[in-house]
Design a protein around this motif. Structure first.
Motif, PDB file in Angstrom:
ATOM      1  N   GLY A  54       0.660  -1.033  -0.064  1.00 35.28           N
ATOM      2  CA  GLY A  54      -0.156  -0.034  -0.125  1.00 35.28           C
ATOM      3  C   GLY A  54       0.613   1.291   0.028  1.00 35.28           C
ATOM      4  O   GLY A  54       0.390   2.337  -0.054  1.00 35.28           O
ATOM      5  N   GLY A  55       2.221   1.133  -0.059  1.00 36.11           N
ATOM      6  CA  GLY A  55       2.983   2.328  -0.013  1.00 36.11           C
ATOM      7  C   GLY A  55       3.550   2.952   1.356  1.00 36.11           C
ATOM      8  O   GLY A  55       4.198   3.871   1.303  1.00 36.11           O
ATOM      9  N   SER A  56       3.199   2.063   2.343  1.00 37.53           N
ATOM     10  CA  SER A  56       3.728   2.813   3.752  1.00 37.53           C
ATOM     11  C   SER A  56       5.274   2.310   3.849  1.00 37.53           C
ATOM     12  O   SER A  56       5.525   1.339   3.538  1.00 37.53           O
ATOM     13  CB  SER A  56       2.741   1.922   4.879  1.00 37.53           C
ATOM     14  N   THR A  57       5.835   3.316   4.259  1.00 33.46           N
ATOM     15  CA  THR A  57       7.452   3.159   4.454  1.00 33.46           C
ATOM     16  C   THR A  57       8.051   3.147   5.845  1.00 33.46           C
ATOM     17  O   THR A  57       7.174   3.654   6.512  1.00 33.46           O
ATOM     18  CB  THR A  57       8.192   4.143   3.568  1.00 33.46           C
ATOM     19  N   ASP A  58       9.032   2.367   6.085  1.00 32.91           N
ATOM     20  CA  ASP A  58       9.542   2.600   7.312  1.00 32.91           C
ATOM     21  C   ASP A  58      11.241   2.621   6.951  1.00 32.91           C
ATOM     22  O   ASP A  58      11.580   1.937   6.073  1.00 32.91           O
ATOM     23  CB  ASP A  58       9.344   1.356   8.103  1.00 32.91           C
ATOM     24  N   TYR A  59      11.940   3.432   7.724  1.00 35.42           N
ATOM     25  CA  TYR A  59      13.260   3.630   7.467  1.00 35.42           C
ATOM     26  C   TYR A  59      14.055   3.384   8.834  1.00 35.42           C
ATOM     27  O   TYR A  59      13.654   3.939   9.835  1.00 35.42           O
ATOM     28  CB  TYR A  59      13.571   5.111   7.078  1.00 35.42           C
ATOM     29  N   ALA A  60      15.510   3.034   8.785  1.00 34.54           N
ATOM     30  CA  ALA A  60      16.203   3.183   9.845  1.00 34.54           C
ATOM     31  C   ALA A  60      16.708   4.527  10.145  1.00 34.54           C
ATOM     32  O   ALA A  60      16.661   5.251   9.379  1.00 34.54           O
ATOM     33  CB  ALA A  60      17.554   2.317   9.565  1.00 34.54           C
ATOM     34  N   ARG A  71       8.426   1.527  -5.024  1.00 38.74           N
ATOM     35  CA  ARG A  71       7.917   0.210  -5.291  1.00 38.74           C
ATOM     36  C   ARG A  71       7.197   0.470  -6.618  1.00 38.74           C
ATOM     37  O   ARG A  71       6.357   1.294  -6.742  1.00 38.74           O
ATOM     38  CB  ARG A  71       7.155  -0.179  -3.969  1.00 38.74           C
ATOM     39  N   ASP A  72       7.234  -0.490  -7.564  1.00 36.30           N
ATOM     40  CA  ASP A  72       6.240  -0.828  -8.648  1.00 36.30           C
ATOM     41  C   ASP A  72       5.762  -1.912  -8.385  1.00 36.30           C
ATOM     42  O   ASP A  72       6.244  -3.026  -8.686  1.00 36.30           O
ATOM     43  CB  ASP A  72       6.921  -0.469 -10.118  1.00 36.30           C
ATOM     44  N   ASN A  73       4.375  -1.962  -7.959  1.00 34.30           N
ATOM     45  CA  ASN A  73       3.718  -3.243  -7.785  1.00 34.30           C
ATOM     46  C   ASN A  73       3.446  -4.012  -8.977  1.00 34.30           C
ATOM     47  O   ASN A  73       3.373  -5.231  -9.004  1.00 34.30           O
ATOM     48  CB  ASN A  73       2.477  -2.924  -6.969  1.00 34.30           C
ATOM     49  N   ALA A  74       3.277  -3.129 -10.120  1.00 35.11           N
ATOM     50  CA  ALA A  74       2.826  -3.936 -11.338  1.00 35.11           C
ATOM     51  C   ALA A  74       4.215  -4.658 -12.069  1.00 35.11           C
ATOM     52  O   ALA A  74       3.788  -5.823 -12.682  1.00 35.11           O
ATOM     53  CB  ALA A  74       2.263  -2.888 -12.475  1.00 35.11           C
ATOM     54  N   LYS A  75       5.147  -4.343 -11.558  1.00 33.42           N
ATOM     55  CA  LYS A  75       6.517  -4.931 -12.087  1.00 33.42           C
ATOM     56  C   LYS A  75       7.276  -5.874 -11.144  1.00 33.42           C
ATOM     57  O   LYS A  75       8.204  -6.362 -11.438  1.00 33.42           O
ATOM     58  CB  LYS A  75       7.394  -3.737 -12.784  1.00 33.42           C
ATOM     59  N   ASN A  76       6.508  -5.729  -9.826  1.00 35.22           N
ATOM     60  CA  ASN A  76       7.223  -6.411  -8.919  1.00 35.22           C
ATOM     61  C   ASN A  76       8.525  -5.964  -8.435  1.00 35.22           C
ATOM     62  O   ASN A  76       9.622  -6.827  -8.447  1.00 35.22           O
ATOM     63  CB  ASN A  76       7.105  -8.075  -8.866  1.00 35.22           C
ATOM     64  N   ARG A  77       8.711  -4.715  -8.540  1.00 33.66           N
ATOM     65  CA  ARG A  77      10.084  -4.171  -8.292  1.00 33.66           C
ATOM     66  C   ARG A  77      10.157  -3.093  -7.101  1.00 33.66           C
ATOM     67  O   ARG A  77       9.232  -2.618  -6.660  1.00 33.66           O
ATOM     68  CB  ARG A  77      10.835  -3.329  -9.437  1.00 33.66           C
ATOM     69  N   VAL A  78      11.270  -3.135  -6.509  1.00 33.61           N
ATOM     70  CA  VAL A  78      11.580  -2.031  -5.449  1.00 33.61           C
ATOM     71  C   VAL A  78      12.729  -1.423  -5.678  1.00 33.61           C
ATOM     72  O   VAL A  78      13.840  -2.120  -6.178  1.00 33.61           O
ATOM     73  CB  VAL A  78      11.527  -2.741  -3.949  1.00 33.61           C
ATOM     74  N   TYR A  79      12.831  -0.105  -5.282  1.00 36.85           N
ATOM     75  CA  TYR A  79      14.089   0.782  -5.330  1.00 36.85           C
ATOM     76  C   TYR A  79      14.572   1.074  -4.177  1.00 36.85           C
ATOM     77  O   TYR A  79      13.842   1.612  -3.480  1.00 36.85           O
ATOM     78  CB  TYR A  79      13.813   1.803  -6.680  1.00 36.85           C
TER      79      TYR A  79
END
Length: 122
Positions: A54-60, A71-79
């Motif tokens: 859903g686009g929720s993020t968490d960072y150190a 993230r691109d959910n359609a392409k199953n990719r994360v950047y």
């Protein structure tokens, strides 16, 4: 079989930027969360950033304000866009996919990529 393949690592000077990419493959129907972890030499693997479907993020805390996960959910990719890099960011960066469901219905709890080296010189 589900696979994660990372790319984009390399050598950069302090203050520079790099963009990591991770592609998931294997007849994927859905992935819950995707993320990046890193492991420096002699250290334990640690969370860098995660992002849910859903686009929720968490960072150190150490990367907040400098790194951005997307993230691109359609392409199953994360950047992972990494700016203002510091020598202490030097590590092997691993992509992770959590709760993966294939189109066959097969479920995978946790998938890891092979890692990509990021080296930041001072």
């Amino acid at each position: 079989q589900v696979q994660l393949v990372e790319s984009g690592g390399g050598l950069v000077q302090a203050g520079g930027s790099l963009r990591l990419s991770c592609a998931a493959s294997g007849s994927i129907f859905s992935i819950n969360a995707m993320g990046w972890y890193r492991q420096a030499l002699g250290m334990q693997r640690e969370l860098v950033a995660t992002i849910t479907s859903g686009g929720s993020t968490d960072y150190a805390d150490s990367v907040k304000g400098r790194f951005t996960i997307s993230r691109d959910n359609a392409k199953n990719r994360v950047y992972l866009q990494m700016n203002s890099l510091k020598p202490e960011d030097t590590a092997v960066y691993y992509c992770n996919a959590d709760k993966v469901v294939q189109t066959t219905g097969r479920y995978w709890g946790d998938i890891w990529g092979q890692g990509t080296q990021v080296t930041v010189s001072s």
